[in-house]
Design a protein around this motif. Sequence first.
Motif, PDB file in Angstrom:
ATOM      1  N   VAL A 111     -10.715  -1.056  -9.852  1.00  0.00           N
ATOM      2  CA  VAL A 111     -10.552  -0.341  -8.586  1.00  0.00           C
ATOM      3  C   VAL A 111     -10.731  -1.278  -7.396  1.00  0.00           C
ATOM      4  O   VAL A 111     -11.614  -2.136  -7.388  1.00  0.00           O
ATOM      5  CB  VAL A 111     -11.576   0.809  -8.501  1.00  0.00           C
ATOM      6  CG1 VAL A 111     -11.591   1.437  -7.120  1.00  0.00           C
ATOM      7  CG2 VAL A 111     -11.257   1.874  -9.549  1.00  0.00           C
ATOM      8  N   THR A 113     -11.074  -0.456  -3.402  1.00  0.00           N
ATOM      9  CA  THR A 113     -11.107   0.612  -2.417  1.00  0.00           C
ATOM     10  C   THR A 113     -11.641   0.115  -1.076  1.00  0.00           C
ATOM     11  O   THR A 113     -12.420  -0.834  -1.011  1.00  0.00           O
ATOM     12  CB  THR A 113     -11.994   1.790  -2.895  1.00  0.00           C
ATOM     13  OG1 THR A 113     -13.307   1.299  -3.210  1.00  0.00           O
ATOM     14  CG2 THR A 113     -11.397   2.453  -4.116  1.00  0.00           C
ATOM     15  N   CYS A 117      -9.620  -2.869  -0.909  1.00  0.00           N
ATOM     16  CA  CYS A 117      -8.173  -2.752  -0.762  1.00  0.00           C
ATOM     17  C   CYS A 117      -7.696  -3.658   0.367  1.00  0.00           C
ATOM     18  O   CYS A 117      -6.631  -4.296   0.267  1.00  0.00           O
ATOM     19  CB  CYS A 117      -7.812  -1.295  -0.490  1.00  0.00           C
ATOM     20  SG  CYS A 117      -6.053  -0.943  -0.424  1.00  0.00           S
ATOM     21  N   ARG A 130      -2.260  -2.981 -15.202  1.00  0.00           N
ATOM     22  CA  ARG A 130      -1.981  -1.557 -15.269  1.00  0.00           C
ATOM     23  C   ARG A 130      -3.301  -0.812 -15.492  1.00  0.00           C
ATOM     24  O   ARG A 130      -4.117  -1.214 -16.296  1.00  0.00           O
ATOM     25  CB  ARG A 130      -1.002  -1.272 -16.408  1.00  0.00           C
ATOM     26  CG  ARG A 130      -0.283   0.064 -16.272  1.00  0.00           C
ATOM     27  CD  ARG A 130       0.842   0.171 -17.279  1.00  0.00           C
ATOM     28  NE  ARG A 130       1.790  -0.931 -17.210  1.00  0.00           N
ATOM     29  CZ  ARG A 130       2.743  -1.032 -16.287  1.00  0.00           C
ATOM     30  NH1 ARG A 130       2.865  -0.089 -15.355  1.00  0.00           N
ATOM     31  NH2 ARG A 130       3.559  -2.060 -16.282  1.00  0.00           N
ATOM     32  N   SER A 132      -5.272  -0.353 -12.781  1.00  0.00           N
ATOM     33  CA  SER A 132      -5.949  -0.585 -11.499  1.00  0.00           C
ATOM     34  C   SER A 132      -5.578   0.534 -10.530  1.00  0.00           C
ATOM     35  O   SER A 132      -4.491   1.117 -10.600  1.00  0.00           O
ATOM     36  CB  SER A 132      -5.532  -1.936 -10.902  1.00  0.00           C
ATOM     37  OG  SER A 132      -5.956  -2.997 -11.724  1.00  0.00           O
ATOM     38  N   ARG A 133      -6.479   0.796  -9.606  1.00  0.00           N
ATOM     39  CA  ARG A 133      -6.222   1.837  -8.606  1.00  0.00           C
ATOM     40  C   ARG A 133      -6.685   1.353  -7.240  1.00  0.00           C
ATOM     41  O   ARG A 133      -7.571   0.501  -7.132  1.00  0.00           O
ATOM     42  CB  ARG A 133      -6.943   3.135  -8.977  1.00  0.00           C
ATOM     43  CG  ARG A 133      -6.432   3.774 -10.268  1.00  0.00           C
ATOM     44  CD  ARG A 133      -7.112   5.103 -10.533  1.00  0.00           C
ATOM     45  NE  ARG A 133      -8.545   4.936 -10.729  1.00  0.00           N
ATOM     46  CZ  ARG A 133      -9.446   5.913 -10.578  1.00  0.00           C
ATOM     47  NH1 ARG A 133      -9.062   7.115 -10.202  1.00  0.00           N
ATOM     48  NH2 ARG A 133     -10.722   5.668 -10.792  1.00  0.00           N
ATOM     49  N   ALA A 135      -7.344   2.537  -2.911  1.00  0.00           N
ATOM     50  CA  ALA A 135      -7.532   3.626  -1.952  1.00  0.00           C
ATOM     51  C   ALA A 135      -8.193   3.103  -0.692  1.00  0.00           C
ATOM     52  O   ALA A 135      -8.895   2.084  -0.711  1.00  0.00           O
ATOM     53  CB  ALA A 135      -8.386   4.755  -2.555  1.00  0.00           C
ATOM     54  N   MET A 170      -6.537   8.082  -4.224  1.00  0.00           N
ATOM     55  CA  MET A 170      -6.232   6.911  -5.026  1.00  0.00           C
ATOM     56  C   MET A 170      -4.727   6.839  -5.302  1.00  0.00           C
ATOM     57  O   MET A 170      -4.065   7.862  -5.491  1.00  0.00           O
ATOM     58  CB  MET A 170      -6.965   6.970  -6.371  1.00  0.00           C
ATOM     59  CG  MET A 170      -8.450   6.728  -6.281  1.00  0.00           C
ATOM     60  SD  MET A 170      -8.816   4.947  -6.217  1.00  0.00           S
ATOM     61  CE  MET A 170     -10.608   5.009  -6.451  1.00  0.00           C
ATOM     62  N   ILE A 171      -4.196   5.621  -5.344  1.00  0.00           N
ATOM     63  CA  ILE A 171      -2.855   5.400  -5.859  1.00  0.00           C
ATOM     64  C   ILE A 171      -2.957   4.478  -7.062  1.00  0.00           C
ATOM     65  O   ILE A 171      -3.872   3.655  -7.155  1.00  0.00           O
ATOM     66  CB  ILE A 171      -1.905   4.803  -4.799  1.00  0.00           C
ATOM     67  CG1 ILE A 171      -2.385   3.416  -4.338  1.00  0.00           C
ATOM     68  CG2 ILE A 171      -1.754   5.744  -3.611  1.00  0.00           C
ATOM     69  CD1 ILE A 171      -1.375   2.676  -3.466  1.00  0.00           C
ATOM     70  N   ASP A 172      -2.039   4.637  -8.007  1.00  0.00           N
ATOM     71  CA  ASP A 172      -2.090   3.779  -9.185  1.00  0.00           C
ATOM     72  C   ASP A 172      -1.379   2.459  -8.920  1.00  0.00           C
ATOM     73  O   ASP A 172      -0.776   2.251  -7.863  1.00  0.00           O
ATOM     74  CB  ASP A 172      -1.513   4.504 -10.405  1.00  0.00           C
ATOM     75  CG  ASP A 172      -0.051   4.905 -10.238  1.00  0.00           C
ATOM     76  OD1 ASP A 172       0.662   4.291  -9.425  1.00  0.00           O
ATOM     77  OD2 ASP A 172       0.377   5.853 -10.940  1.00  0.00           O
ATOM     78  N   ALA A 173      -1.448   1.562  -9.902  1.00  0.00           N
ATOM     79  CA  ALA A 173      -0.908   0.218  -9.711  1.00  0.00           C
ATOM     80  C   ALA A 173       0.604   0.233  -9.519  1.00  0.00           C
ATOM     81  O   ALA A 173       1.141  -0.540  -8.719  1.00  0.00           O
ATOM     82  CB  ALA A 173      -1.279  -0.657 -10.909  1.00  0.00           C
ATOM     83  N   THR A 175       2.408   2.555  -8.133  1.00  0.00           N
ATOM     84  CA  THR A 175       2.669   2.980  -6.758  1.00  0.00           C
ATOM     85  C   THR A 175       2.366   1.853  -5.787  1.00  0.00           C
ATOM     86  O   THR A 175       3.105   1.625  -4.825  1.00  0.00           O
ATOM     87  CB  THR A 175       1.831   4.223  -6.403  1.00  0.00           C
ATOM     88  OG1 THR A 175       2.136   5.285  -7.323  1.00  0.00           O
ATOM     89  CG2 THR A 175       2.103   4.689  -4.978  1.00  0.00           C
TER      90      THR A 175
END
Length: 263
Positions: A111, A113, A117, A130, A132-133, A135, A170-173, A175
């Motif tokens: 993650v 965030t 981020c 793949r 990972s997230r 936000a 959250m968005i995924d990898a 996205t």
Amino acid sequence: MSAAQERPVRVRTENGITTLTLNQPERRNSLSMAMLEGLSSALEKIARDDSSRVVVLASAGHVFCAGHDLREMRDKFDSHEFQLALFQQCSKVMQQVVNLPKPVIARVAGVATAAGCQLVASCDLAVAERGSRFATPGVNIGLFCSTPMVALSRNVSRKHAMEMLLTGEMIDADTAEHIGLVNRVVEPEALDETVYNMAATIAGKSGHTLKIGKEAFYRQLEMPLADAYDYTARVMATTMTAEDAQEGISAFLDKRDPNWQHK
């Protein structure tokens, strides 16, 4: 535990590639003042290190970076001076990443965030595993991600940035790749190979050329079109006088590998 293991940031340089590792997994690699100061110090040294041509920004544990250390911030609720110093130090580090005369690749596992981020967005390139997230969830706790949005809004479209900032979701990898926050998404077992192959490819170029090119890229982004073309034309003309540009052109014409002098 050794002193090296206790450091918030680990640094290792090998074959022209410096790996800078956030090293507090038990604290989700949060950007405490100590972590930010460690990053700042490391980046200052890397900037002067001629043996380093590319930086990989990595993390220990299962979280890339959870943003600021909220416990530390809560302990200082009554100190506006500390809060301002914290955000200013964070802003300094993000600008050091952008201004570093070597490309920086974020190796994202887990993650990322808020300011985490922001750190990914501040890097020149990013590869995420793949799963990972990402936000910018400050809005969920009453603290809009104002400083993270500086880097975010310079990497993705306004509407994608605003969606992340306003919803905090959250968005995924995949996205993140689609909107331009990361370059590539790979399976976890392929993460290191992908990152270090990319780093090795870049490290094989002229360090002087990389430095000039990275600086010019970010400077021209903020200019009107005509000014950007005028500026970059002058950069290219000046670069033509550099040893590496002349060597590179000669090597291409002579059908041989260039012998970079990094100047």
